[in-house]
Design an enzyme around this catalytic site. Structure first.
Site, short mmCIF file in Angstrom:
data_model
loop_
_atom_site.label_atom_id
_atom_site.label_comp_id
_atom_site.label_asym_id
_atom_site.label_seq_id
_atom_site.Cartn_x
_atom_site.Cartn_y
_atom_site.Cartn_z
N ARG A 49 14.61 6.97 -1.44
CA ARG A 49 13.74 6.78 -0.06
C ARG A 49 12.86 5.67 -0.16
NH1 ARG A 49 9.41 7.09 -2.02
NH2 ARG A 49 8.25 7.30 -0.17
N ARG A 83 20.41 6.49 7.73
CA ARG A 83 19.27 6.84 8.25
C ARG A 83 18.74 5.68 9.10
NH1 ARG A 83 14.46 8.58 4.47
NH2 ARG A 83 13.74 9.48 6.29
N ASP A 220 8.01 1.43 8.17
CA ASP A 220 9.47 1.31 8.02
C ASP A 220 10.05 0.53 9.11
OD1 ASP A 220 10.64 3.87 6.44
OD2 ASP A 220 8.54 4.20 7.18
N ASN A 230 5.89 4.43 10.93
CA ASN A 230 5.74 4.86 9.48
C ASN A 230 6.00 6.65 9.48
OD1 ASN A 230 5.49 4.26 6.76
ND2 ASN A 230 3.22 5.28 7.03
N LYS A 231 5.85 7.14 8.20
CA LYS A 231 5.97 8.67 8.18
C LYS A 231 5.28 9.17 9.05
CE LYS A 231 8.39 9.90 5.84
NZ LYS A 231 9.81 10.30 6.03
#
Length: 330
Positions: A49, A83, A220, A230-231
């Protein structure tokens, strides 16, 4: 600095080995991948990841497809579906398409992509270190484990510590997948950097007490105006930092900018299994059958950004002009 990289390639055996990041930090287990189908599954399951690392892995997934005699169009399709949010995956696969049917060319392109990741992240780390000092807070995992290179946001933190600029790191645990607790803390400990793990909901408390001097996170996918995914949890940190007058930076290679998107509204947000919220390492933490929601990313508006750390330097507002200049789109 010693780096624990997320993958290695055995060209002679035709095996791409992935360090299973689901098992860290308790175990270092390497998973063999021999086909594009296996690579797509490994990316989907988060064996590997982190946006840059996913891109490199996908490129080598196409190399494996050549070696295994898989249908190349089908291999490309499976990898693209693994993804949806990180643009590096699609950038890497776009680079591999001209080499369909050419194993040598495919392998050379994948290796070139990996080298570029390393070179780019050395530059990102050097530029990012210049704007960090004191106590820095970060979210998720953006070190070598997430990239295959030197890291983006965490690379900048490590370099700033080496230069004596950063004295301490606050590590968000990053619920629900705990990349901060399991991976960032692991990398900082190996690097000998003073750091403390906190639950995600403690960040505002620390900012209120004046114990955070800067926040830096990874990316990302970024739109041309500077909005970025982003996360999950990044947006909340950005709002908190803005409220407390704390510099907030995003670190990324320019390949993570999606030139097709003017704003972040078009960034697809991956939704992952609710069991990742209701369970931790397979152990239930909620009543059986209780519903849960798990968007894996959120989008932070560019107005909360102090600057964008790239391989070409720090970009400052207006970000739409700065990003177009950096990408050569004018």
């Amino acid at each position: 600095m010693e780096r624990l990289l997320p993958f290695r390639f055995d060209e002679e055996e035709g095996v791409f080995w992935l360090l299973d990041q689901r098992r860290l930090p308790q175990e270092e287990v390497w998973v063999p991948v021999r086909t594009a189908q296996e690579m797509a599954q490994a990316i989907r399951d988060m064996v590997v990841r982190g946006a840059p690392a996913i891109g490199v892995s996908a490129a080598f997934g196409m190399v494996l497809a050549h070696m295994a005699g898989e249908d190349l169009e089908e291999a490309d399709r499976l990898l693209r579906q693994s993804r949806p949010t990180a643009v590096n995956l699609f950038h890497a696969l776009d680079r591999m398409r001209p080499h369909f049917g050419d194993l040598k060319g495919s392998l050379e392109e994948a290796k070139a992509l990996w080298r570029e990741v390393e070179e780019t992240e050395r530059a990102i780390s050097q530029h990012g270190a210049k704007v960090l000092k004191g106590q820095v807070l970060t979210h998720c995992n953006t070190g070598p484990l997430a990239t295959g290179g030197w890291g983006t946001a965490l690379g900048a933190i490590l370099e700033a510590h080496r230069q004596g600029r950063v004295c301490h790191v606050w590590v968000d645990e990053t619920r629900p997948y705990l990349q901060g607790a399991r991976l960032t803390a692991f990398e900082l400990m190996r690097a000998g950097v003073p750091a403390t793990l906190i639950a995600d909901n403690m960040a505002g408390f620390l900012m209120q007490r004046g114990q955070v001097d800067a926040v830096i996170v990874g990316v990302d996918r970024m739109a041309l105006n500077g909005d970025f995914a982003n996360k999950i949890g990044t947006y909340a940190l950005a709002v908190l930092a803005h409220h407390h007058g704390i510099p907030f930076y995003a670190a990324l290679p320019l390949s993570s900018v999606d030139p097709r998107l003017e704003t972040g509204q078009g960034i697809p947000i991956e939704e992952r299994p609710p069991e990742e919220v209701t369970h931790v390492r397979g152990l239930p933490i909620a009543p059986p059958g209780f519903p849960a929601y798990h968007p894996a990313f959120d989008v932070t508006p560019h107005r909360f950004l102090t600057g964008i750390v790239t391989e070409k330097g720090i970009l400052y507002p207006p970000f739409d002009e700065a990003l177009r200049d950096a990408l050569g789109l004018h």
